[in-house]
Design a protein around this motif. Sequence first.
Motif, short mmCIF file in Angstrom:
data_model
loop_
_atom_site.label_atom_id
_atom_site.label_comp_id
_atom_site.label_asym_id
_atom_site.label_seq_id
_atom_site.Cartn_x
_atom_site.Cartn_y
_atom_site.Cartn_z
N MET A 1 57.52 21.54 -46.61
CA MET A 1 57.36 20.91 -45.31
C MET A 1 58.16 19.60 -45.33
N ASP A 2 59.04 19.43 -44.36
CA ASP A 2 59.85 18.21 -44.33
C ASP A 2 59.09 17.08 -43.63
N LYS A 3 59.63 15.87 -43.78
CA LYS A 3 58.94 14.67 -43.27
C LYS A 3 58.77 14.71 -41.76
N ALA A 4 59.78 15.20 -41.03
CA ALA A 4 59.67 15.28 -39.57
C ALA A 4 58.52 16.20 -39.15
N SER A 5 58.34 17.30 -39.87
CA SER A 5 57.23 18.22 -39.57
C SER A 5 55.88 17.57 -39.87
N ILE A 6 55.84 16.82 -40.96
CA ILE A 6 54.61 16.12 -41.33
C ILE A 6 54.24 15.10 -40.26
N ILE A 7 55.22 14.31 -39.82
CA ILE A 7 54.97 13.30 -38.79
C ILE A 7 54.51 13.95 -37.49
N GLU A 8 55.15 15.03 -37.11
CA GLU A 8 54.77 15.73 -35.88
C GLU A 8 53.34 16.25 -35.97
N ARG A 9 52.99 16.81 -37.11
CA ARG A 9 51.64 17.33 -37.32
C ARG A 9 50.60 16.21 -37.29
#
Length: 85
Positions: A1-9
Amino acid sequence: MDKASIIERINGFLVEEFEVDAGKITPEANLRETLELDSLDYIDLVVVIESNFGFKVKPEDFVSISTFQSFYDYVASRVGEKVNA
């Protein structure tokens, strides 16, 4: 999981669980003030993190977290540890 996906979640569950306006969630904003967290809210936040990302949060980990950016960095590093374990 990339950082952008983590932030979005993270932002998604913060808006849903803590009923905060998504526009108030910025990297430099103060986490506690923006979410209006009290001690019980911190417990809720820990439970949401653990259920969404699958790692245990230690209370002392929150000592250094003050902004959304530091929160994102913390979760991303823990997710990275879990992936590399």
